[in-house]
Design a protein around this motif. Structure first.
Motif, PDB file in Angstrom:
ATOM      1  N   GLY A  26       0.804  -1.213   0.000  1.00  0.00           N
ATOM      2  CA  GLY A  26       0.000   0.000   0.000  1.00  0.00           C
ATOM      3  C   GLY A  26       0.839   1.264   0.000  1.00  0.00           C
ATOM      4  N   GLN A  27       1.966   1.215   0.676  1.00  0.00           N
ATOM      5  CA  GLN A  27       2.824   2.400   0.736  1.00  0.00           C
ATOM      6  C   GLN A  27       3.376   2.780  -0.633  1.00  0.00           C
ATOM      7  OE1 GLN A  27       5.683   2.806   3.995  1.00  0.00           O
ATOM      8  NE2 GLN A  27       4.692   1.079   5.010  1.00  0.00           N
ATOM      9  N   ILE A  28       3.828   1.786  -1.397  1.00  0.00           N
ATOM     10  CA  ILE A  28       4.399   2.143  -2.708  1.00  0.00           C
ATOM     11  C   ILE A  28       3.304   2.490  -3.716  1.00  0.00           C
ATOM     12  CG2 ILE A  28       6.462   0.760  -2.322  1.00  0.00           C
ATOM     13  CD1 ILE A  28       5.374  -1.289  -4.315  1.00  0.00           C
ATOM     14  N   MET A  29       2.066   1.994  -3.456  1.00  0.00           N
ATOM     15  CA  MET A  29       0.962   2.405  -4.327  1.00  0.00           C
ATOM     16  C   MET A  29       0.579   3.854  -4.040  1.00  0.00           C
ATOM     17  SD  MET A  29       0.314  -0.029  -6.375  1.00  0.00           S
ATOM     18  CE  MET A  29      -1.223   0.561  -7.060  1.00  0.00           C
ATOM     19  N   ALA A  30       0.592   4.238  -2.774  1.00  0.00           N
ATOM     20  CA  ALA A  30       0.239   5.604  -2.399  1.00  0.00           C
ATOM     21  C   ALA A  30       1.362   6.592  -2.710  1.00  0.00           C
ATOM     22  CB  ALA A  30      -0.114   5.664  -0.919  1.00  0.00           C
ATOM     23  N   GLN A  31       2.605   6.095  -2.604  1.00  0.00           N
ATOM     24  CA  GLN A  31       3.770   6.966  -2.834  1.00  0.00           C
ATOM     25  C   GLN A  31       4.779   6.235  -3.735  1.00  0.00           C
ATOM     26  OE1 GLN A  31       5.166   8.950   0.960  1.00  0.00           O
ATOM     27  NE2 GLN A  31       3.865   7.343   1.837  1.00  0.00           N
ATOM     28  N   PRO A  32       4.545   6.196  -5.019  1.00  0.00           N
ATOM     29  CA  PRO A  32       5.463   5.491  -5.914  1.00  0.00           C
ATOM     30  C   PRO A  32       6.907   5.966  -5.779  1.00  0.00           C
ATOM     31  CG  PRO A  32       3.467   6.087  -7.080  1.00  0.00           C
ATOM     32  CD  PRO A  32       3.407   6.772  -5.743  1.00  0.00           C
ATOM     33  N   GLN A  33       7.080   7.229  -5.395  1.00  0.00           N
ATOM     34  CA  GLN A  33       8.437   7.749  -5.243  1.00  0.00           C
ATOM     35  C   GLN A  33       9.176   7.051  -4.105  1.00  0.00           C
ATOM     36  OE1 GLN A  33       5.676   9.350  -4.565  1.00  0.00           O
ATOM     37  NE2 GLN A  33       5.825  10.486  -2.633  1.00  0.00           N
ATOM     38  N   LEU A  34       8.432   6.500  -3.139  1.00  0.00           N
ATOM     39  CA  LEU A  34       9.063   5.784  -2.036  1.00  0.00           C
ATOM     40  C   LEU A  34       9.769   4.531  -2.546  1.00  0.00           C
ATOM     41  CD1 LEU A  34       9.565   5.435   0.999  1.00  0.00           C
ATOM     42  CD2 LEU A  34       7.324   4.306   1.158  1.00  0.00           C
ATOM     43  N   PHE A  35       9.167   3.877  -3.532  1.00  0.00           N
ATOM     44  CA  PHE A  35       9.806   2.705  -4.135  1.00  0.00           C
ATOM     45  C   PHE A  35      11.099   3.124  -4.829  1.00  0.00           C
ATOM     46  CE2 PHE A  35      10.537   0.169  -7.973  1.00  0.00           C
ATOM     47  CZ  PHE A  35      10.715  -1.091  -7.405  1.00  0.00           C
ATOM     48  N   THR A  36      11.038   4.192  -5.590  1.00  0.00           N
ATOM     49  CA  THR A  36      12.227   4.671  -6.297  1.00  0.00           C
ATOM     50  C   THR A  36      13.336   5.029  -5.320  1.00  0.00           C
ATOM     51  OG1 THR A  36      10.820   5.529  -8.062  1.00  0.00           O
ATOM     52  CG2 THR A  36      13.075   6.352  -7.964  1.00  0.00           C
ATOM     53  N   GLN A  37      12.973   5.733  -4.260  1.00  0.00           N
ATOM     54  CA  GLN A  37      13.970   6.124  -3.263  1.00  0.00           C
ATOM     55  C   GLN A  37      14.618   4.908  -2.600  1.00  0.00           C
ATOM     56  OE1 GLN A  37      11.671   8.550  -0.598  1.00  0.00           O
ATOM     57  NE2 GLN A  37      11.404  10.206  -2.110  1.00  0.00           N
ATOM     58  N   THR A  38      13.837   3.840  -2.420  1.00  0.00           N
ATOM     59  CA  THR A  38      14.349   2.649  -1.742  1.00  0.00           C
ATOM     60  C   THR A  38      15.329   1.881  -2.607  1.00  0.00           C
ATOM     61  OG1 THR A  38      12.272   2.441  -0.486  1.00  0.00           O
ATOM     62  CG2 THR A  38      13.688   0.485  -0.604  1.00  0.00           C
ATOM     63  N   VAL A  39      15.031   1.761  -3.895  1.00  0.00           N
ATOM     64  CA  VAL A  39      15.817   0.849  -4.737  1.00  0.00           C
ATOM     65  C   VAL A  39      16.892   1.531  -5.572  1.00  0.00           C
ATOM     66  CG1 VAL A  39      13.812  -0.684  -4.900  1.00  0.00           C
ATOM     67  CG2 VAL A  39      14.258   0.937  -6.750  1.00  0.00           C
ATOM     68  N   ASP A  40      16.839   2.845  -5.717  1.00  0.00           N
ATOM     69  CA  ASP A  40      17.695   3.510  -6.693  1.00  0.00           C
ATOM     70  C   ASP A  40      19.184   3.315  -6.449  1.00  0.00           C
ATOM     71  OD1 ASP A  40      16.235   4.422  -8.747  1.00  0.00           O
ATOM     72  OD2 ASP A  40      16.359   6.560  -8.253  1.00  0.00           O
ATOM     73  N   VAL A 214      16.020  -2.752   8.144  1.00  0.00           N
ATOM     74  CA  VAL A 214      14.894  -2.129   8.838  1.00  0.00           C
ATOM     75  C   VAL A 214      14.075  -1.332   7.818  1.00  0.00           C
ATOM     76  CG1 VAL A 214      16.073  -1.977  11.061  1.00  0.00           C
ATOM     77  CG2 VAL A 214      16.285  -0.092   9.426  1.00  0.00           C
ATOM     78  N   GLY A 215      12.857  -0.966   8.227  1.00  0.00           N
ATOM     79  CA  GLY A 215      12.019  -0.116   7.398  1.00  0.00           C
ATOM     80  C   GLY A 215      11.608  -0.763   6.088  1.00  0.00           C
ATOM     81  N   MET A 216      11.395   0.080   5.095  1.00  0.00           N
ATOM     82  CA  MET A 216      10.949  -0.406   3.796  1.00  0.00           C
ATOM     83  C   MET A 216      11.942  -1.378   3.175  1.00  0.00           C
ATOM     84  SD  MET A 216       8.730  -0.551   1.388  1.00  0.00           S
ATOM     85  CE  MET A 216       7.533   0.752   1.653  1.00  0.00           C
ATOM     86  N   GLU A 217      13.243  -1.172   3.400  1.00  0.00           N
ATOM     87  CA  GLU A 217      14.246  -2.065   2.830  1.00  0.00           C
ATOM     88  C   GLU A 217      14.088  -3.494   3.351  1.00  0.00           C
ATOM     89  OE1 GLU A 217      18.197  -0.607   3.359  1.00  0.00           O
ATOM     90  OE2 GLU A 217      18.049   0.709   1.609  1.00  0.00           O
ATOM     91  N   ALA A 218      13.589  -3.639   4.563  1.00  0.00           N
ATOM     92  CA  ALA A 218      13.402  -4.973   5.133  1.00  0.00           C
ATOM     93  C   ALA A 218      12.110  -5.628   4.659  1.00  0.00           C
ATOM     94  CB  ALA A 218      13.397  -4.893   6.659  1.00  0.00           C
TER      95      ALA A 218
END
Length: 393
Positions: A26-40, A214-218
């Protein structure tokens, strides 16, 4: 009047809240930029982790590499267990054993690794065995432990191999042996290659990382709703009862899988109606729902095996698979799926089906070759038994 009518037209009802909304999905659907920030910063490793290409992902040093390494370590441990079961069942069914064979030596090593009774196999080594095998067997009978280095390998290649495994596990070496452990001649004039039963055990130790993400990375690409709610617990939070019941009832497993599908399908439909184009791209390209669903069902299959319900485990893994590519590793079909499926089939008494699952692993994970070979011998022995029974009947 038209404006009045338009002002009275009911709007679409808001989406019902779901625990998935606050999960990584749900977080990456609501904030697609969060996915980009995590994996870039480590995109290549994240791509490999998403694809379940763990051997490619764990070559790095960051979070996706550590997670891939841990997943690979878990896979190696599962393969080691399958191989240990194969050694135990195969040599128990193989009667009489070939005279002078080294097979009992390696069956003993396998049993020792699995916490079983190695001496019952080592005592089967007869005086016709190769002197190297005899010497190694006597030494292991004197020191039947894998917690300390061997006192003296005596220049014996089999003992040196055992000691190299121990050195690697104790952090005293960065190398360990792999592949074929021994080759012995057969009466037919051909040769039998015996795989090293210690290899997957050593891999499981060497690959396990100590750092925790921890966090989204985990959580990204996991079966978790949060750091503490994963697998069957996550299913319960979603409103799906993961209770498998007291008996090995495959129909109950199917019902649970279908209930999970209803929950996830409803959430996915709501996302498609309301998400941004960028979020929809993530939903489809990453196979977000299919991946999460597959891992939840895989976790429940593990629980079914723990409860002694292999038939339910088979059903759950089969539901978890991407049926568009049922014998291919990918974002949905992880190596663990095939390891769990192999174990479930083996515990259900279907050795050849277990081999089918293992063969998918051997293409990418050489540590599965030993389990594949020893279970192949077991399948042949079981086939001979069935033929004998049919003749008697």
């Amino acid at each position: 009047m038209l404006l009045l009518w338009l002002s009275c037209t009911p709007t679409a009802p808001p989406m019902a809240p779901s625990p998935l909304d606050s999960a990584w999905m749900g977080q990456i659907m609501a904030q697609p930029q969060l996915f980009t920030q995590t994996v870039d910063s480590e995109r290549t490793a994240w791509v490999a982790l998403h694809a379940n290409s763990w051997r490619g992902a764990h070559r790095g040093t960051g979070t996706p590499a550590r997670r891939a390494s841990d997943l690979h370590a878990d896979l190696a441990l599962r393969v080691a267990g399958l191989e240990a079961t194969g050694w135990e069942r195969t040599l128990s069914a193989w009667s009489p054993l070939p005279a002078g064979s080294a097979l009992p030596f390696f069956a003993g090593l396998s049993a020792l690794e699995a916490g079983g009774a190695p001496t019952k196999w080592w005592k089967l080594i007869d005086t016709d065995a190769d002197p190297v095998v005899l010497q190694a067997t006597q030494a292991m009978l004197k020191q039947p432990t894998l917690s300390t280095r061997l006192a003296d390998t005596m220049g014996n290649p089999l003992l040196e191999r055992v000691d190299q495994h121990l050195a690697a596990r104790l952090g005293e070496s960065e190398e360990w042996p792999s592949g074929t452990a021994w080759t012995e001649p057969l009466s037919s004039g051909e040769a039998r290659s015996i795989p090293d039963p210690q290899l997957p055990w050593t891999l499981s130790v060497m690959l396990l990382s100590t750092d925790q993400a921890v966090g989204m990375e985990a959580l990204l690409f996991s079966d978790c709703l949060s750091a503490s709610v994963c697998g069957p617990d996550a299913m319960a939070v979603l409103g799906v009862d993961p209770n498998l019941g007291p008996s090995d009832n495959p129909n109950l497993a199917r019902s649970i899988a279908q209930s999970l599908d209803q929950v996830l399908d409803t959430w996915a439909r709501d996302q498609r109606k309301n998400a941004s184009p960028e979020a929809l791209g993530l939903l489809e390209d990453l196979q977000v729902v299919q991946k999460f669903r597959g891992q939840l069902l895989l976790s429940l299959a593990d629980e079914a095996l723990d409860q002694g319900h292999p038939k339910q485990a088979v059903v759950l893994v089969q539901y978890a698979m991407d049926l568009n590519a049922p014998r291919t590793l990918g974002p949905v079909n992880s190596p663990t799926h095939f390891a769990v499926l192999a174990q479930a089939h083996l515990e259900s008494g279907h050795t050849r089906e277990a081999l089918d699952a293992l063969e998918v692993l051997t293409r990418s994970y050489p540590e599965a070759v030993g389990a594949d070979e020893i279970l192949g011998d077991l399948a042949i022995l079981e086939g001979l038994d069935r033929q004998g029974d049919s003749k008697e009947n």
